[in-house]
Design a protein around this motif. Structure first.
Motif, PDB file in Angstrom:
ATOM      1  N   VAL A  83       0.833  -1.194   0.000  1.00 26.42           N
ATOM      2  CA  VAL A  83       0.000   0.000   0.000  1.00 26.42           C
ATOM      3  C   VAL A  83       0.874   1.252   0.000  1.00 26.42           C
ATOM      4  CG1 VAL A  83      -1.640   1.379   1.348  1.00 26.42           C
ATOM      5  CG2 VAL A  83      -1.946  -1.103   1.159  1.00 26.42           C
ATOM      6  N   PRO A  84       0.728   2.142  -1.002  1.00 29.64           N
ATOM      7  CA  PRO A  84       1.389   3.457  -0.943  1.00 29.64           C
ATOM      8  C   PRO A  84       0.558   4.379  -0.056  1.00 29.64           C
ATOM      9  CG  PRO A  84       0.234   3.197  -3.031  1.00 29.64           C
ATOM     10  CD  PRO A  84      -0.009   1.941  -2.269  1.00 29.64           C
ATOM     11  N   ARG A  85       0.917   4.521   1.181  1.00 28.04           N
ATOM     12  CA  ARG A  85       0.055   5.144   2.174  1.00 28.04           C
ATOM     13  C   ARG A  85      -0.118   6.639   1.967  1.00 28.04           C
ATOM     14  NH1 ARG A  85       1.001   2.838   8.139  1.00 28.04           N
ATOM     15  NH2 ARG A  85      -1.053   3.838   8.299  1.00 28.04           N
ATOM     16  N   HIS A  86       0.699   7.241   1.119  1.00 28.49           N
ATOM     17  CA  HIS A  86       0.554   8.680   0.878  1.00 28.49           C
ATOM     18  C   HIS A  86      -0.494   8.980  -0.194  1.00 28.49           C
ATOM     19  CE1 HIS A  86       3.228   7.379  -2.358  1.00 28.49           C
ATOM     20  NE2 HIS A  86       2.993   8.527  -2.994  1.00 28.49           N
ATOM     21  N   LEU A  87      -1.050   7.929  -0.808  1.00 26.47           N
ATOM     22  CA  LEU A  87      -2.039   8.125  -1.864  1.00 26.47           C
ATOM     23  C   LEU A  87      -3.428   7.717  -1.407  1.00 26.47           C
ATOM     24  CD1 LEU A  87      -0.144   6.711  -4.994  1.00 26.47           C
ATOM     25  CD2 LEU A  87      -0.388   9.103  -4.304  1.00 26.47           C
ATOM     26  N   GLY A  88      -4.450   8.256  -2.112  1.00 32.02           N
ATOM     27  CA  GLY A  88      -5.826   7.852  -1.861  1.00 32.02           C
ATOM     28  C   GLY A  88      -6.556   8.757  -0.888  1.00 32.02           C
ATOM     29  N   ASP A  89      -7.729   8.307  -0.480  1.00 32.05           N
ATOM     30  CA  ASP A  89      -8.566   9.095   0.409  1.00 32.05           C
ATOM     31  C   ASP A  89      -7.930   9.244   1.783  1.00 32.05           C
ATOM     32  OD1 ASP A  89     -10.367   9.185  -1.644  1.00 32.05           O
ATOM     33  OD2 ASP A  89     -11.687   7.633  -0.823  1.00 32.05           O
ATOM     34  N   PRO A  90      -8.173  10.355   2.459  1.00 30.93           N
ATOM     35  CA  PRO A  90      -7.709  10.503   3.845  1.00 30.93           C
ATOM     36  C   PRO A  90      -8.472   9.530   4.745  1.00 30.93           C
ATOM     37  CG  PRO A  90      -9.148  12.331   3.245  1.00 30.93           C
ATOM     38  CD  PRO A  90      -8.901  11.559   1.977  1.00 30.93           C
ATOM     39  N   GLY A  91      -7.880   9.175   5.859  1.00 28.90           N
ATOM     40  CA  GLY A  91      -8.534   8.257   6.773  1.00 28.90           C
ATOM     41  C   GLY A  91      -7.731   6.977   6.903  1.00 28.90           C
ATOM     42  N   PRO A  92      -8.176   6.091   7.799  1.00 29.17           N
ATOM     43  CA  PRO A  92      -7.377   4.891   8.112  1.00 29.17           C
ATOM     44  C   PRO A  92      -7.471   3.789   7.050  1.00 29.17           C
ATOM     45  CG  PRO A  92      -9.405   4.883   9.377  1.00 29.17           C
ATOM     46  CD  PRO A  92      -9.368   6.200   8.657  1.00 29.17           C
ATOM     47  N   ASP A  93      -8.520   3.823   6.199  1.00 23.41           N
ATOM     48  CA  ASP A  93      -8.712   2.728   5.251  1.00 23.41           C
ATOM     49  C   ASP A  93      -7.843   2.928   4.013  1.00 23.41           C
ATOM     50  OD1 ASP A  93     -10.617   1.830   6.992  1.00 23.41           O
ATOM     51  OD2 ASP A  93     -12.322   2.557   5.802  1.00 23.41           O
ATOM     52  N   PRO A  94      -7.003   1.936   3.659  1.00 28.64           N
ATOM     53  CA  PRO A  94      -6.237   2.036   2.415  1.00 28.64           C
ATOM     54  C   PRO A  94      -7.173   1.998   1.207  1.00 28.64           C
ATOM     55  CG  PRO A  94      -5.358   0.315   3.861  1.00 28.64           C
ATOM     56  CD  PRO A  94      -6.691   0.691   4.410  1.00 28.64           C
ATOM     57  N   THR A  95      -6.978   2.908   0.286  1.00 31.21           N
ATOM     58  CA  THR A  95      -7.810   2.930  -0.923  1.00 31.21           C
ATOM     59  C   THR A  95      -6.984   2.768  -2.201  1.00 31.21           C
ATOM     60  OG1 THR A  95      -7.711   5.355  -0.912  1.00 31.21           O
ATOM     61  CG2 THR A  95      -9.637   4.316   0.116  1.00 31.21           C
ATOM     62  N   VAL A  96      -5.678   2.706  -2.061  1.00 33.60           N
ATOM     63  CA  VAL A  96      -4.803   2.442  -3.209  1.00 33.60           C
ATOM     64  C   VAL A  96      -3.858   1.298  -2.842  1.00 33.60           C
ATOM     65  CG1 VAL A  96      -3.073   3.376  -4.794  1.00 33.60           C
ATOM     66  CG2 VAL A  96      -4.905   4.858  -3.921  1.00 33.60           C
ATOM     67  N   ARG A  97      -3.709   0.382  -3.733  1.00 33.67           N
ATOM     68  CA  ARG A  97      -2.781  -0.718  -3.483  1.00 33.67           C
ATOM     69  C   ARG A  97      -1.932  -0.986  -4.721  1.00 33.67           C
ATOM     70  NH1 ARG A  97      -6.513  -6.072  -2.826  1.00 33.67           N
ATOM     71  NH2 ARG A  97      -7.339  -4.757  -1.144  1.00 33.67           N
ATOM     72  N   VAL A  98      -0.778  -1.584  -4.481  1.00 37.49           N
ATOM     73  CA  VAL A  98       0.134  -2.000  -5.552  1.00 37.49           C
ATOM     74  C   VAL A  98       0.307  -3.511  -5.446  1.00 37.49           C
ATOM     75  CG1 VAL A  98       2.426  -1.786  -6.565  1.00 37.49           C
ATOM     76  CG2 VAL A  98       1.366   0.191  -5.468  1.00 37.49           C
ATOM     77  N   GLU A  99      -0.003  -4.180  -6.535  1.00 32.19           N
ATOM     78  CA  GLU A  99       0.166  -5.634  -6.577  1.00 32.19           C
ATOM     79  C   GLU A  99       1.312  -5.951  -7.538  1.00 32.19           C
ATOM     80  OE1 GLU A  99      -2.696  -9.149  -8.035  1.00 32.19           O
ATOM     81  OE2 GLU A  99      -3.462  -8.029  -6.293  1.00 32.19           O
ATOM     82  N   ARG A 100       2.268  -6.704  -7.046  1.00 29.21           N
ATOM     83  CA  ARG A 100       3.449  -7.083  -7.840  1.00 29.21           C
ATOM     84  C   ARG A 100       3.365  -8.590  -8.099  1.00 29.21           C
ATOM     85  NH1 ARG A 100       9.475  -5.258  -5.928  1.00 29.21           N
ATOM     86  NH2 ARG A 100      10.653  -5.841  -7.809  1.00 29.21           N
ATOM     87  N   GLN A 101       3.118  -8.957  -9.342  1.00 32.15           N
ATOM     88  CA  GLN A 101       2.972 -10.362  -9.704  1.00 32.15           C
ATOM     89  C   GLN A 101       4.243 -10.825 -10.397  1.00 32.15           C
ATOM     90  OE1 GLN A 101      -0.521 -10.469 -12.172  1.00 32.15           O
ATOM     91  NE2 GLN A 101      -1.931 -10.213 -10.440  1.00 32.15           N
ATOM     92  N   ARG A 102       4.905 -11.789  -9.791  1.00 33.09           N
ATOM     93  CA  ARG A 102       6.176 -12.291 -10.329  1.00 33.09           C
ATOM     94  C   ARG A 102       5.970 -13.719 -10.846  1.00 33.09           C
ATOM     95  NH1 ARG A 102      10.333 -11.491  -6.067  1.00 33.09           N
ATOM     96  NH2 ARG A 102      10.458  -9.411  -7.002  1.00 33.09           N
ATOM     97  N   HIS A 103       6.437 -13.962 -12.059  1.00 30.50           N
ATOM     98  CA  HIS A 103       6.346 -15.302 -12.643  1.00 30.50           C
ATOM     99  C   HIS A 103       7.678 -15.643 -13.285  1.00 30.50           C
ATOM    100  CE1 HIS A 103       4.689 -18.836 -14.563  1.00 30.50           C
ATOM    101  NE2 HIS A 103       5.187 -18.432 -15.719  1.00 30.50           N
ATOM    102  N   VAL A 104       8.146 -16.871 -13.037  1.00 30.22           N
ATOM    103  CA  VAL A 104       9.441 -17.301 -13.547  1.00 30.22           C
ATOM    104  C   VAL A 104       9.270 -18.537 -14.410  1.00 30.22           C
ATOM    105  CG1 VAL A 104      11.747 -18.145 -12.908  1.00 30.22           C
ATOM    106  CG2 VAL A 104      10.669 -16.343 -11.560  1.00 30.22           C
ATOM    107  N   GLU A 105       9.913 -18.521 -15.560  1.00 32.59           N
ATOM    108  CA  GLU A 105      10.081 -19.694 -16.401  1.00 32.59           C
ATOM    109  C   GLU A 105      11.566 -19.841 -16.663  1.00 32.59           C
ATOM    110  OE1 GLU A 105       7.694 -19.464 -19.951  1.00 32.59           O
ATOM    111  OE2 GLU A 105       6.017 -18.544 -18.858  1.00 32.59           O
ATOM    112  N   PRO A 106      12.027 -20.997 -17.112  1.00 36.67           N
ATOM    113  CA  PRO A 106      13.459 -21.120 -17.403  1.00 36.67           C
ATOM    114  C   PRO A 106      13.922 -20.064 -18.399  1.00 36.67           C
ATOM    115  CG  PRO A 106      12.415 -23.277 -17.401  1.00 36.67           C
ATOM    116  CD  PRO A 106      11.310 -22.276 -17.313  1.00 36.67           C
ATOM    117  N   GLY A 107      14.843 -19.213 -17.963  1.00 36.77           N
ATOM    118  CA  GLY A 107      15.361 -18.166 -18.837  1.00 36.77           C
ATOM    119  C   GLY A 107      14.470 -16.956 -18.985  1.00 36.77           C
ATOM    120  N   LEU A 108      13.452 -16.831 -18.133  1.00 33.24           N
ATOM    121  CA  LEU A 108      12.509 -15.713 -18.274  1.00 33.24           C
ATOM    122  C   LEU A 108      11.942 -15.317 -16.919  1.00 33.24           C
ATOM    123  CD1 LEU A 108       9.801 -15.294 -20.980  1.00 33.24           C
ATOM    124  CD2 LEU A 108       9.143 -15.105 -18.588  1.00 33.24           C
ATOM    125  N   VAL A 109      11.900 -14.012 -16.662  1.00 34.25           N
ATOM    126  CA  VAL A 109      11.238 -13.466 -15.472  1.00 34.25           C
ATOM    127  C   VAL A 109      10.265 -12.395 -15.948  1.00 34.25           C
ATOM    128  CG1 VAL A 109      11.518 -12.218 -13.300  1.00 34.25           C
ATOM    129  CG2 VAL A 109      13.255 -13.891 -14.017  1.00 34.25           C
TER     130      VAL A 109
END
Length: 687
Positions: A83-109
């Motif tokens: 969660v980038p906590r400096h972004l999105g609506d004010p307040g305690p609830d996170p409203t922006v998230r970053v999802e990093r999806q990593r996939h590996v195959e032989p010789g490829l990322v």
């Protein structure tokens, strides 16, 4: 003693791994790779025997997002959520998230970066990625030595590249703006995310090393699908995860006539290559799943079987190799002259791989490997048996012993191959040449079962191997048995003066099922293995707690190795011993505690003192024979063995796993459904 200024091997226990051999990505638990915040000197993208990318750090507006969670359904894919906590609506609830999806195959990322928002207004930000490479050799990374960054080509465009020797890496960053950041590169994407929507960017890294000694297999594994349903809910997930890791550890190399042969690499991160001992034990443990893997491993090792005598490589005629790499590998420890111990690219310094090769061929035949494939390997079997007499027993005393004649190879050449592995109970180290106890058991069984195999195919000379085996059995009985305050047991080894190295170790468990012990010897070994000084509650310790040199985190002097415990369990089950029950319980507890990805080893603390097994921080994971121990566990507790009429199922008693159904294990090409009732009785097998 202060160690802050000493280069040390990286710790791995709290890192995240995404793997498809020969390519691996090691990161922090939040997915970040290397850089100022790195937790370990290992982090990076590894391919073959090099670390290529050493820095891959994601930020939003120059700030690293706060990690929330990560998950991995399969070993080749991992998702990290932050969660980038400096972004999105004010307040305690996170409203922006970053999802990093990593996939590996032989010789490829491939990585995908998904920024999603439920904020009331559009969110504008800069997604940044710091990229660095060092192209460091793996032995240097393992030693903890630093290496200067290598600047990329192509900065200013969407494609960055690095090339050194036979290695080439190409990083594609569609839509990114790239700039220099010292010797690193920085990629940025300007992002605007509307309310309730998401924006995705990605990178694609391709890796190629034309000098690699091993590569990824060109086909999917032909293994049976194994499923375990049990009242003991630990069994199924452990087996499923371990088989997934074994699938991802598969590698290949050219054998006879350039034909690709498949095997399982020994382990990540340091040992993703062909190891005689490790690859054979793994294939042998997986025989109920696949005989094809065993046969391809056997063929590949036979293709590399020794033909000459060479002290530098430890090659001898008929000998099976220890390991293969594209370049030499530094052990980063001093030899007897104060120089560096280092191994040549093809190294034969192992005393046990040759008899284990013979045993694996015999067992593959018994599990249904095709006769024509087995028969083609019989000349290699004869050479392997001859090696034991002509070279393995260098001094002609009827026992197999080893010594490093090069002065810079492995000082110990059994499975416990660290420099301090063979100790007396007073803590002193034994000096080579050494005759290890378990190797005599392997050699005895290899000669007897090798003779059976040769006889079945009408080959001559079988009587000499049975006679040689009986002489070995007699020498073992006469020379290896020692006593301590609790009674008798076999010594770990005979030293260079042929004196027993009096020390109670897990090595004795490998003697079970080989036939080298008489019934009284089997009884003694079984009971000593489950004594409180040996059985920790998570497995069998490598060294008794009563020994002066015992340390729970000693690599081979007090730790627990899952494969070692699995071998002891297999022997106990084969001998019909009740001690198999508590050993199986301990091993399963450990496998489950590591969520089905057992490491190379872990600490030998008692279960009563540590409710979960304590990691050995530098242990490889996944490791081939540790993962294969899950299959070996199931096979052992079910009492699986082949005979002339098919598959025998004879569960260990007392049975502790409740109603259990296993599918996918069986003889070559004929998997069966096996059902065991809550009382341990076989409810049925469908053939």
């Amino acid at each position: 003693m202060e160690h802050d200024d000493v280069q040390q091997q990286p710790w791995l226990h709290d890192l995240s791994l995404t793997l498809a051999a020969p390519t691996q990505v090691w990161s922090a638990a939040d997915g970040q790779v290397g850089g100022p915040g790195a937790r370990s000197g290992l982090e990076g993208v590894l391919h073959g025997e090099r670390r290529v990318i050493s820095v891959l750090r994601l930020d939003v507006d120059g700030r690293e997002p706060a990690a929330v969670a990560s998950h991995s359904v399969r070993g080749d894919s991992t998702t990290y959520v932050a969660v980038p906590r400096h972004l999105g609506d004010p307040g305690p609830d996170p409203t922006v998230r970053v999802e990093r999806q990593r996939h590996v195959e032989p010789g490829l990322v491939r990585e995908r970066y998904i920024i999603s928002s439920t904020a009331a207004e559009p969110v504008a930000c800069t997604l940044g990625l710091l990229v660095g490479a060092d192209l460091a050799p793996l032995d240097g990374v393992k030693a903890g030595t630093g290496r200067a960054p290598v600047a990329p080509e192509g900065v200013g465009g969407h494609v960055l590249s690095w090339q050194q020797d036979a290695l080439r890496a190409v990083l594609r960053l569609p839509g990114a703006h790239t700039t220099h950041d010292g010797d690193h590169a920085r990629a940025t994407w300007e992002v605007v995310v509307p309310p309730g929507e998401s924006v995705t960017h990605e990178l694609l890294l391709t890796l190629d090393d034309t000098r690699a000694a091993v590569t990824a297999p060109s086909r999917e594994p032909g293994w049976n699908h194994v499923e375990v349903q049990s009242s003991d809910r630990r069994l199924g997930p452990v087996v499923e995860r371990c088989l997934d890791d074994l699938r991802l550890l598969r590698l290949a190399a050219p054998g006879a006539d350039g034909v690709e042969e498949e095997f399982v690499g020994a382990g990540a991160p340091w040992f993703l290559t062909l190891f005689g001992r490790d690859s054979l034990w793994t294939a042998r443990m997986l025989l109920p799943v696949s005989t094809d893997l065993a046969m391809s491993t056997l063929r590949l090792l036979a293709h590399r079987q020794g033909t000459r005598t060479d002290d530098v490589t430890a090659e001898e005629p008929g000998k099976i190799l220890h390991e293969v790499r594209s370049a030499g590998f530094s052990l980063n420890e001093a030899d007897e002259d104060g120089g560096d111990r280092h191994l040549p690219p093809v190294y034969y310094g192992t005393i046990d791989a040759t008899p284990l090769w013979a045993l694996t061929l015999h067992d593959a035949w018994r599990w249904g490997a095709p006769d024509d494939q087995v028969e083609r390997l019989l000349p290699a079997l004869e050479r392997a048996l001859a090696w034991a007499v002509e070279h393995g027993d260098a001094d002609g005393d009827g026992l197999l012993e080893y010594v490093d004649r090069s002065g810079h190879g492995l000082s110990n050449q059994g499975w416990k191959d660290s420099g301090d592995a063979v100790r007396r109970s007073d803590g002193s180290r034994a000096r080579a040449p050494l005759a290890l106890s378990e190797v005599q058991g392997y050699a005895y069984a290899a000669a007897v079962r090798g003779a059976d195999l040769l006889e079945a195919f009408g080959r001559s000379g079988t009587d000499q191997w049975r006679e040689w085996a009986e002489r070995l059995r007699g020498e073992f009985a006469q020379r290896f048995w020692v006593e301590d305050a609790l009674g008798a047991f076999p010594a770990i080894a005979l030293d260079r003066d042929k004196r027993p190295v009096v020390s109670l170790t897990s090595n004795i468990g490998h003697l079970l099922g080989t036939g080298i012990l008489d019934p009284d010897g089997v009884d003694v070994v079984a009971r000593r293995l489950v004594g409180p000084d040996m059985l920790s509650g998570f497995g069998i310790r490598t060294l008794s707690t009563q020994a002066a040199g015992y340390s729970p985190t000693g690599y081979h002097v007090g730790s627990v190795w899952p494969h070692d415990t699995a071998i002891c369990l297999s022997g106990l089950a084969a001998e019909g011993r009740p001690e198999a029950g508590p050993v199986a319980d301990a091993l399963l507890a450990a496998l489950a505690a590591f969520d089905g990805r057992p490491p190379e080893l872990f600490a030998g603390d008692a279960r009563s003192a540590q409710p979960a097994p304590l990691p050995y921080p530098a242990a490889c994971r996944p490791q081939a024979w540790s993962a294969a121990s899950a299959v070996s566990l199931v096979s052992s507790v079910l009492g699986l063995r082949p005979d002339a009429d098919g598959l025998v199922v004879d569960p260990v008693q007392p049975w502790a796993f409740g109603e259990t159904r296993v599918s996918g294990l069986g003889l070559h090409g004929r998997p069966q459904d096996i059902e065991v009732g809550a009382d341990g009785a076989v409810a049925g097998t469908d053939r």
